[in-house]
Scaffold this motif. Structure first.
Motif, PDB file in Angstrom:
ATOM      1  N   MET A 177       0.803  -1.217   0.000  1.00 20.44           N
ATOM      2  CA  MET A 177       0.000   0.000   0.000  1.00 20.44           C
ATOM      3  C   MET A 177       0.840   1.273   0.000  1.00 20.44           C
ATOM      4  SD  MET A 177      -3.086  -1.086   2.545  1.00 20.44           S
ATOM      5  CE  MET A 177      -4.229   0.180   1.981  1.00 20.44           C
ATOM      6  N   GLY A 178       2.156   1.142   0.023  1.00 18.19           N
ATOM      7  CA  GLY A 178       3.026   2.303  -0.021  1.00 18.19           C
ATOM      8  C   GLY A 178       3.275   2.947   1.326  1.00 18.19           C
ATOM      9  N   ARG A 179       2.903   2.272   2.402  1.00 16.68           N
ATOM     10  CA  ARG A 179       3.115   2.821   3.749  1.00 16.68           C
ATOM     11  C   ARG A 179       4.495   2.472   4.292  1.00 16.68           C
ATOM     12  NH1 ARG A 179      -1.219   3.738   7.379  1.00 16.68           N
ATOM     13  NH2 ARG A 179      -0.093   2.384   8.825  1.00 16.68           N
ATOM     14  N   ASP A 180       5.183   1.558   3.631  1.00 22.02           N
ATOM     15  CA  ASP A 180       6.501   1.089   4.060  1.00 22.02           C
ATOM     16  C   ASP A 180       7.297   0.812   2.801  1.00 22.02           C
ATOM     17  OD1 ASP A 180       8.716  -0.164   5.188  1.00 22.02           O
ATOM     18  OD2 ASP A 180       7.579  -1.797   6.084  1.00 22.02           O
ATOM     19  N   ASP A 181       8.526   1.289   2.750  1.00 19.27           N
ATOM     20  CA  ASP A 181       9.342   1.064   1.554  1.00 19.27           C
ATOM     21  C   ASP A 181      10.192  -0.194   1.624  1.00 19.27           C
ATOM     22  OD1 ASP A 181       8.387   3.253   0.179  1.00 19.27           O
ATOM     23  OD2 ASP A 181       9.875   4.597   1.022  1.00 19.27           O
ATOM     24  N   SER A 182      10.166  -0.894   2.737  1.00 23.04           N
ATOM     25  CA  SER A 182      10.960  -2.108   2.887  1.00 23.04           C
ATOM     26  C   SER A 182      10.152  -3.315   2.410  1.00 23.04           C
ATOM     27  CB  SER A 182      11.361  -2.317   4.339  1.00 23.04           C
ATOM     28  OG  SER A 182      11.993  -3.568   4.496  1.00 23.04           O
ATOM     29  N   ASP A 183      10.677  -3.995   1.404  1.00 24.78           N
ATOM     30  CA  ASP A 183       9.984  -5.185   0.895  1.00 24.78           C
ATOM     31  C   ASP A 183      10.477  -6.462   1.554  1.00 24.78           C
ATOM     32  OD1 ASP A 183      12.441  -5.693  -0.240  1.00 24.78           O
ATOM     33  OD2 ASP A 183      11.774  -5.477  -2.296  1.00 24.78           O
TER      34      ASP A 183
END
Length: 82
Positions: free
Chosen positions: A72-78
């Protein structure tokens, strides 16, 4: 969430899904099958014809081993998945 914010979240989600699919060498059909969804339904959701549900976000996050927040784009860590 207002419509503008929903569009932004959707665009981020689709971008991240496309990147995950590409990096894993997966087709849209393979992802849809992996989350027990018809390919056309998955395509409709990616093309904003139908909305992603919470259930969809959870299934996709589990499938790709990333967080819902990442999708959802709330965290940039995959989590190293991409």
């Amino acid at each position: 969430m207002n419509d503008k914010h929903q569009r932004i979240v959707h665009n981020v989600t689709v971008h991240r899904l496309n990147e995950l699919e590409k990096n894993r060498g997966l087709s849209q059909r393979e992802v849809a099958a992996g989350i027990n969804m018809a390919e056309q339904t998955y395509s409709n959701k990616k093309n904003r014809i139908r909305p992603f549900s919470i259930k969809d976000y959870i299934a996709l996050a589990d499938f790709f081993h990333v967080s819902v927040d990442y999708l959802m784009g709330r965290d940039d860590s995959d989590g190293g998945a991409a």
